[in-house]
Scaffold this motif. Structure first.
Motif, short mmCIF file in Angstrom:
data_model
loop_
_atom_site.label_atom_id
_atom_site.label_comp_id
_atom_site.label_asym_id
_atom_site.label_seq_id
_atom_site.Cartn_x
_atom_site.Cartn_y
_atom_site.Cartn_z
N ASN A 73 1.42 -145.79 -8.31
CA ASN A 73 0.08 -146.13 -8.79
C ASN A 73 0.18 -146.73 -10.18
O ASN A 73 1.09 -146.40 -10.95
CB ASN A 73 -0.80 -144.88 -8.81
CG ASN A 73 -2.27 -145.19 -8.76
OD1 ASN A 73 -2.68 -146.34 -8.90
ND2 ASN A 73 -3.09 -144.18 -8.55
N PHE A 74 -0.78 -147.57 -10.53
CA PHE A 74 -0.75 -148.16 -11.86
C PHE A 74 -0.95 -147.05 -12.88
O PHE A 74 -1.86 -146.22 -12.74
CB PHE A 74 -1.84 -149.23 -12.00
CG PHE A 74 -1.63 -150.09 -13.22
CD1 PHE A 74 -0.55 -150.95 -13.28
CD2 PHE A 74 -2.50 -150.03 -14.30
CE1 PHE A 74 -0.34 -151.74 -14.41
CE2 PHE A 74 -2.29 -150.81 -15.42
CZ PHE A 74 -1.22 -151.68 -15.48
N PRO A 75 -0.11 -146.97 -13.92
CA PRO A 75 -0.19 -145.85 -14.86
C PRO A 75 -1.57 -145.62 -15.45
O PRO A 75 -1.96 -144.47 -15.69
CB PRO A 75 0.82 -146.25 -15.94
CG PRO A 75 1.84 -147.05 -15.20
CD PRO A 75 1.05 -147.84 -14.19
N SER A 76 -2.35 -146.68 -15.67
CA SER A 76 -3.68 -146.50 -16.25
C SER A 76 -4.56 -145.60 -15.38
O SER A 76 -5.34 -144.79 -15.90
CB SER A 76 -4.36 -147.85 -16.46
OG SER A 76 -5.66 -147.69 -17.00
N VAL A 102 3.28 -137.91 -6.33
CA VAL A 102 4.41 -137.86 -5.39
C VAL A 102 4.93 -139.28 -5.17
O VAL A 102 4.31 -140.26 -5.58
CB VAL A 102 3.99 -137.22 -4.05
CG1 VAL A 102 3.44 -135.83 -4.28
CG2 VAL A 102 2.98 -138.09 -3.31
N ALA A 103 6.08 -139.38 -4.53
CA ALA A 103 6.61 -140.69 -4.19
C ALA A 103 5.67 -141.40 -3.21
O ALA A 103 5.06 -140.74 -2.37
CB ALA A 103 8.00 -140.55 -3.57
N PRO A 104 5.54 -142.72 -3.29
CA PRO A 104 4.61 -143.44 -2.41
C PRO A 104 4.81 -143.14 -0.92
O PRO A 104 3.83 -142.96 -0.19
CB PRO A 104 4.90 -144.91 -2.72
CG PRO A 104 5.41 -144.91 -4.12
CD PRO A 104 6.20 -143.63 -4.24
N ALA A 164 1.50 -139.06 2.65
CA ALA A 164 0.94 -138.45 3.87
C ALA A 164 1.38 -136.99 4.02
O ALA A 164 0.60 -136.15 4.48
CB ALA A 164 1.35 -139.26 5.09
N ASP A 165 2.60 -136.70 3.62
CA ASP A 165 3.12 -135.34 3.77
C ASP A 165 2.47 -134.34 2.81
O ASP A 165 2.61 -133.13 2.99
CB ASP A 165 4.63 -135.33 3.54
CG ASP A 165 5.39 -136.09 4.62
OD1 ASP A 165 4.84 -136.23 5.74
OD2 ASP A 165 6.50 -136.58 4.34
N HIS A 166 1.78 -134.86 1.79
CA HIS A 166 1.16 -133.98 0.79
C HIS A 166 -0.36 -133.87 0.96
O HIS A 166 -1.03 -133.30 0.12
CB HIS A 166 1.51 -134.46 -0.62
CG HIS A 166 2.93 -134.18 -1.01
ND1 HIS A 166 3.31 -133.04 -1.68
CD2 HIS A 166 4.06 -134.89 -0.79
CE1 HIS A 166 4.62 -133.06 -1.88
NE2 HIS A 166 5.10 -134.18 -1.36
N GLN A 207 -3.86 -149.65 -3.36
CA GLN A 207 -3.44 -150.12 -2.03
C GLN A 207 -2.13 -150.89 -2.09
O GLN A 207 -1.28 -150.71 -1.22
CB GLN A 207 -4.54 -150.99 -1.42
CG GLN A 207 -4.24 -151.39 0.02
CD GLN A 207 -5.31 -152.29 0.61
OE1 GLN A 207 -6.13 -152.87 -0.11
NE2 GLN A 207 -5.31 -152.43 1.93
N GLY A 208 -1.96 -151.73 -3.10
CA GLY A 208 -0.73 -152.51 -3.25
C GLY A 208 0.01 -152.07 -4.50
O GLY A 208 -0.54 -152.10 -5.60
N ASP A 209 1.26 -151.66 -4.35
CA ASP A 209 2.09 -151.21 -5.47
C ASP A 209 2.27 -152.35 -6.47
O ASP A 209 2.72 -153.44 -6.10
CB ASP A 209 3.44 -150.74 -4.94
CG ASP A 209 4.29 -150.03 -5.98
OD1 ASP A 209 4.58 -150.65 -7.03
OD2 ASP A 209 4.69 -148.88 -5.74
N TYR A 210 1.96 -152.09 -7.73
CA TYR A 210 1.99 -153.16 -8.73
C TYR A 210 3.41 -153.66 -9.00
O TYR A 210 3.60 -154.80 -9.44
CB TYR A 210 1.32 -152.72 -10.03
CG TYR A 210 2.14 -151.79 -10.90
CD1 TYR A 210 2.83 -152.26 -12.02
CD2 TYR A 210 2.24 -150.43 -10.62
CE1 TYR A 210 3.57 -151.41 -12.81
CE2 TYR A 210 2.97 -149.58 -11.41
CZ TYR A 210 3.65 -150.07 -12.51
OH TYR A 210 4.38 -149.22 -13.30
#
Length: 397
Positions: A112-115, A136-138, A142-144, A156-159
């Motif tokens: 996620n974007f740090p901001s 958590v890791a991207p 779902a597991d969390h 939605q899209g990893d920066y």
């Protein structure tokens, strides 16, 4: 079908430059200068304060919100513009938390974007209600998702890599667990079709200065689903979110519908720039855009891997799993990017080693990709990046 040759002609692109950084700041539409000048001279200059009514300044955040709504699959009258993306993240998260007061876990991911994460940290600390921000890791989101979940807040899209989350599947799983889903569309609005209605999203936020081409500092937007809009509470109870701003009541009463998510006075000049950009977007078919984007990114990956073996693909190889962005990892990525920029191939860099390239079919075509890879091959093969000048780190990377 969208005529992308025609849209390319609508942008000011510096002579000889191949601009692959529209995922960070979109280029200037040619019509924007005249549109802003009209706002300055004909509206502000001649109408002065009456421009709020006569020029429609006050209605523009919701009017243009609907135009963006078409691009992101939102219901009419459920998107409003204004303020910054950080503020809209804060608003969405605060409202979502209050919808599930008995739950305390806010789930996000390290991509996620740090901001967004900073805003969540600040909000939970100020509330002091025992919320836990779980990062958590991207690939592990779902597991969390479990019965402790209050809010799932994801981009939605990893920066860094352009990796896409499955919005529909993760939203469904969050709802099945009794949680609320917030999506940041900063790297997908204007990059690909988004279906907020079909994915049953609760809240969404995004910016307009990247793929939407509204210029630096242009306003953010927020979406609230119809099932929440009439009872979610705006944490930032700004004047323009009031039911009757010009009644000047001392007690805050939230406005109706999406109007309640307004906060401060809209930036009229930036809204004019956005209005100009959206005139181009009104002509764009999002499915055609996505098809063109995939073709460009596939061409770029194939050509770079064939000619620059020292670069490692950091984005998903499957085009359905990435947005309109391709990233390569390289130990000396910052210097290499500066060498490219010096030769008019403009991308950007994200620490520690990511070279990012954005692909916007509105102004990038296959010939641009070929030329860009030619320059990249020269820079990488001949180690042109290995120059002290390119290793001096600027404030903005």
């Amino acid at each position: 079908m969208t005529d992308f040759a025609a849209t390319k002609a609508m942008f000011h692109l510096p002579e000889g430059m191949i601009y692959l950084d529209g995922n960070s700041l979109g280029p200037l539409p040619k019509a924007t200068e005249a549109r802003i000048a009209k706002t300055v001279t004909d509206e502000w200059g001649e109408m002065l304060i009456t421009g709020w009514n006569r020029a429609g300044w006050m209605a523009r955040p919701t009017d243009d919100g609907d135009r963006i709504g078409r691009l992101i699959g939102a219901e009419p009258s459920h998107v409003v513009l204004g303020d910054t993306l950080s503020i809209k993240v804060y608003q969405a998260l605060a409202a979502a938390i209050d919808l599930v007061p008995e739950r305390k876990v806010i789930l996000t991911d390290s991509g996620n974007f740090p901001s967004d994460i900073y805003m969540a940290e600040g909000l939970t600390k100020s509330l002091g209600r025992g919320h836990e921000l779980r990062v958590v890791a991207p690939e592990d989101v779902a597991d969390h998702i479990d019965d402790d979940l209050a809010v799932m807040m994801l981009t939605q899209g990893d920066y860094r890599t352009g990796r896409l989350h499955d919005m529909a599947a993760l939203t469904q799983k969050a709802h099945a667990a009794g949680g609320i889903a917030i999506w940041d569309l900063a790297h997908t609005a204007g990059a690909m079709p988004v279906d907020l209605i079909g994915c049953n999203v609760d809240f969404a936020v995004g910016c307009t200065y990247k793929y939407l081409n509204a210029g630096p500092g242009s306003p953010a937007f927020i979406y609230v689903a119809p099932r929440h809009i009439d009872h979610c509470q705006p944490a930032l109870s700004g004047w323009l979110g009031h039911e009757k701003p010009f009644a000047f009541d001392l007690e805050y009463r939230p406005g109706t519908g999406i109007e309640r998510m307004r906060v401060g006075t809209p930036s009229v000049l930036q809204m004019a720039a956005l209005d100009s950009a959206l005139t181009i977007w009104d002509q764009v078919d999002m499915q055609a855009l996505r098809a063109a984007s995939i073709a460009l990114t596939e061409q770029f990956i194939a050509d770079v891997e064939a000619r620059c073996p020292m670069l490692t693909l950091a984005s998903p190889r499957d085009p359905q799993q990435r947005g309109s962005q391709v990233s390569f990892a390289f130990e000396h990525g910052y210097a290499a990017m500066q060498a490219l920029i010096a030769r008019k191939v403009v991308g950007d860099f994200r620490a520690p080693d990511i070279m990012r390239f954005g692909f916007a079919p509105l102004f990038i075509d296959k010939a641009d990709v070929t030329k860009a890879v030619d320059v990249m091959a020269d820079v990488m093969t001949n180690r042109l990046w290995d120059n002290p000048v390119y290793k001096q780190v600027a404030r903005v990377t």
